[in-house]
Motif scaffolding. Sequence first.
Motif, PDB file in Angstrom:
ATOM      1  N   ARG A 152       0.790  -1.318   0.048  1.00 45.29           N
ATOM      2  CA  ARG A 152       0.009   0.121   0.048  1.00 45.29           C
ATOM      3  C   ARG A 152       0.984   1.156  -0.005  1.00 45.29           C
ATOM      4  O   ARG A 152       1.748   1.443   0.599  1.00 45.29           O
ATOM      5  N   SER A 153       0.330   2.259  -0.384  1.00 46.93           N
ATOM      6  CA  SER A 153       1.067   3.362  -0.524  1.00 46.93           C
ATOM      7  C   SER A 153       1.259   4.324   0.757  1.00 46.93           C
ATOM      8  O   SER A 153       0.197   3.896   1.372  1.00 46.93           O
ATOM      9  N   LEU A 154       2.042   5.087   1.079  1.00 46.13           N
ATOM     10  CA  LEU A 154       2.262   5.866   2.229  1.00 46.13           C
ATOM     11  C   LEU A 154       2.882   7.173   1.890  1.00 46.13           C
ATOM     12  O   LEU A 154       3.808   7.162   1.348  1.00 46.13           O
ATOM     13  N   SER A 155       2.313   8.330   2.551  1.00 44.77           N
ATOM     14  CA  SER A 155       2.959   9.712   2.068  1.00 44.77           C
ATOM     15  C   SER A 155       3.410  10.081   3.552  1.00 44.77           C
ATOM     16  O   SER A 155       2.714  10.129   4.495  1.00 44.77           O
ATOM     17  N   VAL A 156       4.542  11.103   3.687  1.00 45.05           N
ATOM     18  CA  VAL A 156       5.038  11.941   4.448  1.00 45.05           C
ATOM     19  C   VAL A 156       5.286  13.077   4.023  1.00 45.05           C
ATOM     20  O   VAL A 156       5.923  13.425   2.983  1.00 45.05           O
ATOM     21  N   VAL A 157       4.568  14.151   4.650  1.00 46.93           N
ATOM     22  CA  VAL A 157       4.544  15.431   4.307  1.00 46.93           C
ATOM     23  C   VAL A 157       5.125  16.238   5.410  1.00 46.93           C
ATOM     24  O   VAL A 157       4.875  16.239   6.726  1.00 46.93           O
ATOM     25  N   VAL A 158       6.352  17.033   5.091  1.00 50.38           N
ATOM     26  CA  VAL A 158       6.813  17.850   6.151  1.00 50.38           C
ATOM     27  C   VAL A 158       6.410  19.385   5.907  1.00 50.38           C
ATOM     28  O   VAL A 158       6.454  19.809   4.718  1.00 50.38           O
ATOM     29  N   LEU A 159       6.215  20.203   6.828  1.00 49.83           N
ATOM     30  CA  LEU A 159       5.680  21.355   6.604  1.00 49.83           C
ATOM     31  C   LEU A 159       6.067  22.397   7.777  1.00 49.83           C
ATOM     32  O   LEU A 159       6.257  21.925   8.829  1.00 49.83           O
ATOM     33  N   ILE A 214       4.758  17.397  10.821  1.00 51.88           N
ATOM     34  CA  ILE A 214       4.960  16.152   9.963  1.00 51.88           C
ATOM     35  C   ILE A 214       3.576  15.609   9.903  1.00 51.88           C
ATOM     36  O   ILE A 214       2.958  15.171  10.965  1.00 51.88           O
ATOM     37  N   ILE A 215       3.115  15.108   8.678  1.00 52.49           N
ATOM     38  CA  ILE A 215       1.784  14.503   8.384  1.00 52.49           C
ATOM     39  C   ILE A 215       2.139  12.939   7.649  1.00 52.49           C
ATOM     40  O   ILE A 215       2.821  12.992   6.716  1.00 52.49           O
ATOM     41  N   LEU A 216       1.667  12.042   8.470  1.00 52.44           N
ATOM     42  CA  LEU A 216       1.983  10.626   7.872  1.00 52.44           C
ATOM     43  C   LEU A 216       0.590  10.267   7.603  1.00 52.44           C
ATOM     44  O   LEU A 216      -0.279  10.069   8.322  1.00 52.44           O
ATOM     45  N   SER A 217       0.318  10.014   6.338  1.00 54.64           N
ATOM     46  CA  SER A 217      -0.893   9.746   5.450  1.00 54.64           C
ATOM     47  C   SER A 217      -0.779   8.250   5.039  1.00 54.64           C
ATOM     48  O   SER A 217      -0.531   8.007   3.973  1.00 54.64           O
ATOM     49  N   PRO A 218      -1.305   7.177   5.829  1.00 55.17           N
ATOM     50  CA  PRO A 218      -1.404   5.989   5.255  1.00 55.17           C
ATOM     51  C   PRO A 218      -2.605   5.966   3.844  1.00 55.17           C
ATOM     52  O   PRO A 218      -3.500   6.580   3.706  1.00 55.17           O
ATOM     53  N   ASP A 219      -2.131   4.976   3.055  1.00 55.24           N
ATOM     54  CA  ASP A 219      -3.004   4.759   1.774  1.00 55.24           C
ATOM     55  C   ASP A 219      -3.169   5.849   1.088  1.00 55.24           C
ATOM     56  O   ASP A 219      -4.117   6.358   0.341  1.00 55.24           O
ATOM     57  N   THR A 220      -1.940   6.651   0.966  1.00 54.84           N
ATOM     58  CA  THR A 220      -1.877   8.018   0.134  1.00 54.84           C
ATOM     59  C   THR A 220      -0.672   7.992  -0.668  1.00 54.84           C
ATOM     60  O   THR A 220       0.571   7.885  -0.307  1.00 54.84           O
ATOM     61  N   ALA A 222       1.325   9.527  -4.375  1.00 49.84           N
ATOM     62  CA  ALA A 222       1.752  10.751  -4.832  1.00 49.84           C
ATOM     63  C   ALA A 222       0.629  11.639  -4.987  1.00 49.84           C
ATOM     64  O   ALA A 222       0.879  12.959  -4.777  1.00 49.84           O
ATOM     65  N   SER A 223       0.032  11.328  -5.858  1.00 49.71           N
ATOM     66  CA  SER A 223      -1.143  12.298  -6.285  1.00 49.71           C
ATOM     67  C   SER A 223      -2.121  12.710  -5.319  1.00 49.71           C
ATOM     68  O   SER A 223      -2.589  13.931  -5.134  1.00 49.71           O
ATOM     69  N   GLU A 224      -2.536  11.598  -4.357  1.00 51.30           N
ATOM     70  CA  GLU A 224      -3.215  11.922  -3.232  1.00 51.30           C
ATOM     71  C   GLU A 224      -2.695  13.122  -2.469  1.00 51.30           C
ATOM     72  O   GLU A 224      -3.012  13.856  -1.564  1.00 51.30           O
ATOM     73  N   SER A 225      -1.178  12.989  -2.132  1.00 55.41           N
ATOM     74  CA  SER A 225      -0.316  13.794  -1.284  1.00 55.41           C
ATOM     75  C   SER A 225      -0.337  15.202  -1.893  1.00 55.41           C
ATOM     76  O   SER A 225      -0.432  15.970  -0.982  1.00 55.41           O
ATOM     77  N   GLU A 226      -0.384  15.493  -3.331  1.00 50.03           N
ATOM     78  CA  GLU A 226      -0.454  16.755  -3.900  1.00 50.03           C
ATOM     79  C   GLU A 226      -1.827  17.327  -3.732  1.00 50.03           C
ATOM     80  O   GLU A 226      -1.947  18.393  -3.189  1.00 50.03           O
ATOM     81  N   THR A 227      -2.670  16.336  -3.656  1.00 52.48           N
ATOM     82  CA  THR A 227      -4.118  16.970  -3.246  1.00 52.48           C
ATOM     83  C   THR A 227      -4.337  17.472  -1.854  1.00 52.48           C
ATOM     84  O   THR A 227      -4.960  18.234  -1.632  1.00 52.48           O
ATOM     85  N   GLY A 246       6.993  19.869   2.051  1.00 50.48           N
ATOM     86  CA  GLY A 246       7.989  18.921   1.198  1.00 50.48           C
ATOM     87  C   GLY A 246       7.229  17.620   1.465  1.00 50.48           C
ATOM     88  O   GLY A 246       6.824  17.110   2.731  1.00 50.48           O
ATOM     89  N   ALA A 247       7.360  16.535   0.159  1.00 55.05           N
ATOM     90  CA  ALA A 247       6.776  15.412   0.531  1.00 55.05           C
ATOM     91  C   ALA A 247       7.306  14.251   0.127  1.00 55.05           C
ATOM     92  O   ALA A 247       8.648  14.372  -0.960  1.00 55.05           O
ATOM     93  N   ALA A 248       7.215  12.900   0.461  1.00 53.02           N
ATOM     94  CA  ALA A 248       7.663  11.785  -0.018  1.00 53.02           C
ATOM     95  C   ALA A 248       6.671  10.674   0.179  1.00 53.02           C
ATOM     96  O   ALA A 248       6.123  10.686   1.017  1.00 53.02           O
ATOM     97  N   THR A 249       6.868   9.686  -0.826  1.00 54.38           N
ATOM     98  CA  THR A 249       5.771   8.579  -1.004  1.00 54.38           C
ATOM     99  C   THR A 249       6.536   7.301  -0.869  1.00 54.38           C
ATOM    100  O   THR A 249       7.624   7.095  -1.619  1.00 54.38           O
ATOM    101  N   PHE A 250       6.116   6.384  -0.105  1.00 60.09           N
ATOM    102  CA  PHE A 250       6.625   4.841  -0.008  1.00 60.09           C
ATOM    103  C   PHE A 250       5.766   4.204  -1.000  1.00 60.09           C
ATOM    104  O   PHE A 250       4.451   4.625  -1.208  1.00 60.09           O
ATOM    105  N   PRO A 251       6.164   3.453  -2.019  1.00 58.72           N
ATOM    106  CA  PRO A 251       7.621   3.277  -2.100  1.00 58.72           C
ATOM    107  C   PRO A 251       8.198   3.860  -3.237  1.00 58.72           C
ATOM    108  O   PRO A 251       9.566   3.497  -3.401  1.00 58.72           O
ATOM    109  N   ASP A 252       7.847   4.833  -3.637  1.00 60.54           N
ATOM    110  CA  ASP A 252       8.470   5.469  -4.585  1.00 60.54           C
ATOM    111  C   ASP A 252       9.876   6.408  -4.436  1.00 60.54           C
ATOM    112  O   ASP A 252      10.800   6.331  -5.271  1.00 60.54           O
ATOM    113  N   HIS A 253      10.003   6.961  -3.197  1.00 61.09           N
ATOM    114  CA  HIS A 253      11.152   7.616  -2.749  1.00 61.09           C
ATOM    115  C   HIS A 253      11.931   6.998  -1.655  1.00 61.09           C
ATOM    116  O   HIS A 253      13.306   7.452  -1.590  1.00 61.09           O
ATOM    117  N   ALA A 254      11.408   6.109  -0.884  1.00 69.44           N
ATOM    118  CA  ALA A 254      12.103   5.512   0.170  1.00 69.44           C
ATOM    119  C   ALA A 254      11.366   4.208   0.625  1.00 69.44           C
ATOM    120  O   ALA A 254       9.995   4.254   0.693  1.00 69.44           O
TER     121      ALA A 254
END
Length: 284
Positions: A152-159, A214-220, A222-227, A246-254
């Motif tokens: 499953r996707s997962l996103s981390v957003v730093v703000l 930091i926002i950790l968003s499960p099931d999110t 890259a596109s959902e992260s931008e939204t 600033g954002a990063a998505t599992f598993p695309d970036h790390a």
Amino acid sequence: MRKLQDSVLSLLIHVIILFNIERLDINTKNSIDLETSVYVLTVVAIILILSFKWLGTLRQPVLLTIATGIFFIVKVISPRPLVGDIYTYLTFTELGLFLVAVFLAQNLAANIKDLELNAQVFSYANIRKVKRVQEAYKEIEAEIYRSRRFGRSLSVVVLEQDSKDLQTNIKKLSQNAQRALMEQYFSVILAKELATQLRETDLLLENDKNGRLIILSPDTGASESETLIKRLNALTHGTELSINFGAATFPDHALSFEQLLSHAETNLQQRLNEHINVDVLKEV
């Protein structure tokens, strides 16, 4: 803090005077003889005002009117005459001392409330969801494991709040301590806004190292992260806040939280550098 100290000292001095006023008689015997019920009533009133916040928020004329009514009810049922000869003087002396105590107690309660509100402004304590990264590590690892296990996707957003917001408010302040207070203030305000917008499954975290959120968003993805970023940007539009992301998505970036966080931090710094370069070009 100074107001709180003054209100505590004023109430303390008044109570000391109240309980020792009968000792002020000089070459006379009991010319000032306050009833015991007045002492008891004053102590009870102070305790109630400091214990129940709604009493401290009453308008002073209302509170003093209520206190006056209660005072005369107590005096009427007491065995000593209310008026007549020396009793008229004693009654109004007692009433004056009692009302001053009520006034000073309410003033102290108001200053305590202001101190509590100021403390809350600079603290994440009462904001739903906000946790320190170390405190939430089990939840973070659980989400990372779930994403790996089920693909499953997962996103981390730093703000963080835009430094322009700080410059507007601290341009006249030069000390680092003052800047730190302003940064904490805006960070807490931002966290309060974010906490109302995030999903129940999202984690809102505070980075101990740099104070960023930091926002950790499960099931999110890259596109959902931008939204999500666009939605949060729209949230602060027209307010005193503006946000850098600033954002990063599992598993695309790390593949680990630490790597995702590092990638998001780098992405944030790149965006900040782009803003700086754009601002420089505009000035040129």
